[in-house]
Design an enzyme around this catalytic site. Structure first.
Site, short mmCIF file in Angstrom:
data_model
loop_
_atom_site.label_atom_id
_atom_site.label_comp_id
_atom_site.label_asym_id
_atom_site.label_seq_id
_atom_site.Cartn_x
_atom_site.Cartn_y
_atom_site.Cartn_z
N CYS A 131 0.86 -1.19 0.00
CA CYS A 131 0.00 0.00 0.00
C CYS A 131 0.90 1.23 0.00
CB CYS A 131 -0.98 -0.03 1.17
SG CYS A 131 -0.20 -0.04 2.79
N ALA A 132 0.42 2.33 0.56
CA ALA A 132 1.16 3.59 0.50
C ALA A 132 2.48 3.53 1.27
CB ALA A 132 0.29 4.73 1.02
#
Length: 134
Positions: free
Chosen positions: A88-89
């Site tokens: 993810c981020a």
């Protein structure tokens, strides 16, 4: 006494097991990059962020599948023993873990790529932009 030493460290044998076990749950940006550079993945790299964020920039070779959309029918094309690696981020985001939970509940092998996009960029690697929206 500091907060660091207020709780004693685990005995070495327990620490060894714990840290060795971590490798069964996660990989890192460098290992994913090396796999990409070697000519192909022996796993499926899943960007579990939104399609919009994927389109703005993602790891080369990644597939966009937001964690909330991970369902059995989306995985039918992959053999049951396919390893999925979610990201993810970055360390401030729990999307990779959310995706990993969904995959594990579906009986799929899964690891998280520690660091996510933030770690990838910190290592000096570049992102791709989607040619066609995901």
């Amino acid at each position: 006494m500091s907060n660091v030493t207020a709780v004693p460290a685990a005995p070495s044998a327990e620490a060894l097991k714990h840290f060795e076990d971590e490798f069964t749950f996660e990989t890192d940006c460098s290992d994913v990059h090396a796999a990409a550079q070697s000519g192909g993945f022996d796993f499926v790299l899943l960007d579990v962020r939104s399609h919009q964020l994927y389109n703005e920039g993602h790891l080369p070779g990644a597939i966009s599948l937001p964690h909330g959309k991970i369902i059995a029918s989306k995985l039918e094309a992959y053999p049951q023993d396919t390893l999925f690696v979610t990201y993810c981020a970055g360390p401030h985001c729990n999307g990779a873990a959310r995706g990993a939970v969904r995959l594990a509940k579906l009986g799929r092998p899964v690891k998280i790529m520690a660091g996510g996009v933030t770690g990838w960029l910190d290592e000096g690697y570049s992102l791709e932009r989607a040619l066609e929206p995901a």
